[in-house]
Each structure stands twice: as C-alpha cells, then as structure tokens.
Design a protein around this motif. Structure first.
Motif, PDB file in Angstrom:
ATOM      1  N   THR A   1       0.838  -1.200   0.000  1.00 19.60           N
ATOM      2  CA  THR A   1       0.000   0.000   0.000  1.00 19.60           C
ATOM      3  C   THR A   1       0.869   1.245   0.000  1.00 19.60           C
ATOM      4  O   THR A   1       0.614   2.200  -0.748  1.00 19.60           O
TER       5      THR A   1
ATOM      6  N   TYR B   1       2.291   1.828  -3.407  1.00 14.25           N
ATOM      7  CA  TYR B   1       1.294   2.387  -4.326  1.00 14.25           C
ATOM      8  C   TYR B   1       1.103   3.873  -4.054  1.00 14.25           C
ATOM      9  O   TYR B   1       1.023   4.687  -4.980  1.00 14.25           O
ATOM     10  N   ILE B   2       1.061   4.243  -2.796  1.00 14.34           N
ATOM     11  CA  ILE B   2       0.911   5.655  -2.419  1.00 14.34           C
ATOM     12  C   ILE B   2       2.111   6.463  -2.901  1.00 14.34           C
ATOM     13  O   ILE B   2       1.949   7.547  -3.467  1.00 14.34           O
TER      14      ILE B   2
ATOM     15  N   SER C   1       3.973   5.791  -5.351  1.00 16.25           N
ATOM     16  CA  SER C   1       4.039   5.778  -6.817  1.00 16.25           C
ATOM     17  C   SER C   1       3.303   6.964  -7.444  1.00 16.25           C
ATOM     18  O   SER C   1       3.566   7.311  -8.590  1.00 16.25           O
ATOM     19  N   VAL C   2       2.395   7.573  -6.708  1.00 17.38           N
ATOM     20  CA  VAL C   2       1.707   8.755  -7.223  1.00 17.38           C
ATOM     21  C   VAL C   2       2.302  10.044  -6.670  1.00 17.38           C
ATOM     22  O   VAL C   2       1.757  11.123  -6.892  1.00 17.38           O
TER      23      VAL C   2
ATOM     24  N   ALA D   1      -9.288   9.607  -3.192  1.00 18.22           N
ATOM     25  CA  ALA D   1      -8.622   8.424  -3.741  1.00 18.22           C
ATOM     26  C   ALA D   1      -8.903   8.280  -5.233  1.00 18.22           C
ATOM     27  O   ALA D   1      -8.012   7.930  -6.016  1.00 18.22           O
TER      28      ALA D   1
ATOM     29  N   PHE E   1      -5.572   8.468  -7.383  1.00 18.05           N
ATOM     30  CA  PHE E   1      -5.074   7.162  -7.810  1.00 18.05           C
ATOM     31  C   PHE E   1      -5.668   6.643  -9.116  1.00 18.05           C
ATOM     32  O   PHE E   1      -5.064   5.787  -9.755  1.00 18.05           O
ATOM     33  N   HIS E   2      -6.842   7.107  -9.487  1.00 19.28           N
ATOM     34  CA  HIS E   2      -7.513   6.491 -10.636  1.00 19.28           C
ATOM     35  C   HIS E   2      -7.810   7.413 -11.807  1.00 19.28           C
ATOM     36  O   HIS E   2      -8.166   6.917 -12.875  1.00 19.28           O
TER      37      HIS E   2
ATOM     38  N   GLN F   1      -8.384   2.254 -15.263  1.00 19.41           N
ATOM     39  CA  GLN F   1      -8.303   3.231 -14.173  1.00 19.41           C
ATOM     40  C   GLN F   1      -9.503   4.169 -14.193  1.00 19.41           C
ATOM     41  O   GLN F   1     -10.019   4.554 -13.141  1.00 19.41           O
TER      42      GLN F   1
END
Length: 134
Positions: free
Chosen positions: A32, A35-36, A38-39, A82, A86-87, A95
């Motif tokens: 997690t 992933y966090i 990565s943005v 989120a 993220f999307h 996405q």
C-alpha cells in the motif's frame, strides 16, 4: 421493503468494501505504501497506516450505523480523494472505470449522509439519529 431495511442494505453494501480493504491493508502495508508513493505522495508508510485504520474503523462504524452521517461524509471525501489521486488517468480505461466507481460510491455516501442510518442502527438505539436534512 421499508426505508430502514433499504438503509441497512445500503450501509452493509457500502461498508463491505472498506472493511475488507482496510483489513487487507494491515497485511500488505508495504505494498500500500508503495502504491501511495508511486503517485508522489509523501510519508507513504504513514499514509498507508492511516488509510488502513480509517477504512476499517469507518467501514465498521457505517456497518453498525454509528455516527452515520459524519462517517458517510468522511468516506465520501476519502473516496473522491482516492479516485482523483489514484484512478483519474484518462488514457487508461481500467483506471477510469475505477475512477467512475469511486464517484458512484461517493454518491452513495452523500445520499446516506443526507438521510442518516435509519431505525436499524446504533444511532437509532443511542437516540442520536437525526431526521433527514432539508
């Protein structure tokens, strides 16, 4: 079906994803955090733990109907954040589907925040339920 049964069903369906997601994050906190990060968000490990705790606690509160309006509004904000962070990737169809699902889930939370938990809730048992907002 009565409104209370439908509100209970809405709470259960909306809470389910957050309870499972929050619980799962506890066992994959490094993934997690990755992933966090990565943005480009800072303090990824801290944010991962905060997300895990928030999702689990808020999901459980929603499930039992405790402080439902406040919880629904907080989950709506979290879900929109989120979704956008993220999307929201217009070039990636998968996405964007996730983004649109986040929008729909946030809409459900906004409706629940407006109506409250209904009579089949901890809010009702504690006498803290308020009528729907005008």
């Amino acid at each position: 079906m009565t409104n209370s049964v439908l509100l209970l069903a809405a709470r259960v369906l909306l809470a389910f994803i957050f309870i499972l997601s929050g619980w799962g994050k506890f066992f994959a906190i490094e993934g997690t955090a990755g992933y966090i990060s990565s943005v480009g968000l800072p303090a990824a490990t801290l944010l991962a733990w905060a997300a895990a705790i928030f999702e689990l606690v808020a999901g459980l509160a929603l499930l039992v109907g405790f402080r439902t309006r406040e919880t629904a509004w907080a989950l709506a904000a979290f879900t929109l954040f989120a979704g956008f962070v993220f999307h929201f990737q217009p070039s990636d169809q998968m996405q964007m589907i996730s983004f649109m699902k986040n929008l729909a889930i946030a809409g459900g939370f906004l409706a629940l925040g407006q109506t409250g938990a209904g009579s089949m809730s901890l809010d009702a048992r504690l006498g803290t339920a308020r009528p729907a907002l005008a």
